[in-house]
Design a protein around this motif. Structure first.
Motif, mmCIF file in Angstrom:
data_model
loop_
_atom_site.group_PDB
_atom_site.id
_atom_site.type_symbol
_atom_site.label_atom_id
_atom_site.label_comp_id
_atom_site.label_asym_id
_atom_site.label_seq_id
_atom_site.Cartn_x
_atom_site.Cartn_y
_atom_site.Cartn_z
ATOM 1 N N UNK A 1 -11.472 15.343 3.362
ATOM 2 C CA UNK A 1 -11.104 16.631 3.967
ATOM 3 C C UNK A 1 -9.593 16.801 4.074
ATOM 4 N N UNK A 2 -8.876 15.688 4.186
ATOM 5 C CA UNK A 2 -7.410 15.739 4.306
ATOM 6 C C UNK A 2 -6.708 15.664 2.957
ATOM 7 N N UNK A 3 -7.472 15.451 1.871
ATOM 8 C CA UNK A 3 -6.897 15.275 0.531
ATOM 9 C C UNK A 3 -5.888 14.120 0.558
ATOM 10 N N UNK B 1 -14.177 19.797 -1.556
ATOM 11 C CA UNK B 1 -14.413 18.393 -1.230
ATOM 12 C C UNK B 1 -15.067 17.669 -2.402
ATOM 13 N N UNK B 2 -15.965 18.329 -3.095
ATOM 14 C CA UNK B 2 -16.669 17.709 -4.216
ATOM 15 C C UNK B 2 -15.702 17.368 -5.347
ATOM 16 N N UNK B 3 -14.782 18.287 -5.663
ATOM 17 C CA UNK B 3 -13.789 18.035 -6.717
ATOM 18 C C UNK B 3 -12.875 16.877 -6.330
ATOM 19 N N UNK B 4 -12.416 16.866 -5.079
ATOM 20 C CA UNK B 4 -11.514 15.794 -4.654
ATOM 21 C C UNK B 4 -12.255 14.462 -4.603
ATOM 22 N N UNK B 5 -13.514 14.485 -4.183
ATOM 23 C CA UNK B 5 -14.316 13.266 -4.161
ATOM 24 C C UNK B 5 -14.470 12.706 -5.576
ATOM 25 N N UNK C 1 0.845 -1.189 0.000
ATOM 26 C CA UNK C 1 0.000 0.000 0.000
ATOM 27 C C UNK C 1 0.877 1.233 0.000
ATOM 28 N N UNK C 2 0.300 2.314 -0.470
ATOM 29 C CA UNK C 2 0.972 3.611 -0.480
ATOM 30 C C UNK C 2 -0.031 4.669 -0.044
ATOM 31 N N UNK C 3 0.396 5.513 0.868
ATOM 32 C CA UNK C 3 -0.423 6.631 1.326
ATOM 33 C C UNK C 3 -0.028 7.865 0.520
ATOM 34 N N UNK C 4 -1.016 8.543 -0.028
ATOM 35 C CA UNK C 4 -0.774 9.699 -0.874
ATOM 36 C C UNK C 4 -1.552 10.898 -0.356
ATOM 37 N N UNK C 5 -0.890 12.035 -0.281
ATOM 38 C CA UNK C 5 -1.539 13.296 0.049
ATOM 39 C C UNK C 5 -1.470 14.158 -1.205
ATOM 40 N N UNK C 6 -2.547 14.854 -1.507
ATOM 41 C CA UNK C 6 -2.640 15.626 -2.739
ATOM 42 C C UNK C 6 -2.797 17.110 -2.436
#
Length: 115
Positions: A55-57, A21-25, A6-11
């Motif tokens: 919320x955390x992207x 939130x809608x765009x990221x969702x 697994x890899x955790x990614x923050x954007x």
């Protein structure tokens, strides 16, 4: 052998006005669809999945990779992650505006606890 990685990614968003939130969702839905589509066509990808904190992207991509060595599994895993991100438009001009904050996220073996 199957290696579960697994890899955790923050954007971050290139356009703060569109960082909703809608765009990221919608972006992570596209990543999820691409991940599942890839799993459907590649028998060596086992149980692909994604966890998202909108919320955390942030997202965590998980998949089992059938390979001879862990090094090969990691190489294939990273190629598959890049593939699904590109399929979702990440890093493609004129497509969605989210990109990972790290070029090479830490990839580690996923450990499961028997319930």
């Amino acid at each position: 052998m199957t290696y579960y990685l697994k890899a955790d990614l923050t954007f971050v968003c290139d356009d703060p006005a569109r960082d909703t939130d809608e765009e990221f969702d919608a972006f992570t839905d596209a990543v999820t669809d691409a991940l599942y589509d890839l799993g459907e066509v590649d028998d060596e990808i086992i149980d692909p999945d994604i966890t998202v904190r909108i919320a955390d992207r942030w997202s965590s991509i998980l998949m089992g990779i059938t390979a001879d060595t862990e090094a090969d599994a990691i190489r294939l895993f990273l190629a598959n992650v890049r593939t699904v991100l590109h399929a979702a438009g990440c890093g493609t001009p004129g497509w969605p505006i989210y990109k990972p904050t790290e070029d090479k996220p830490e990839v580690r073996q996923a450990h499961f606890v028997d319930a």
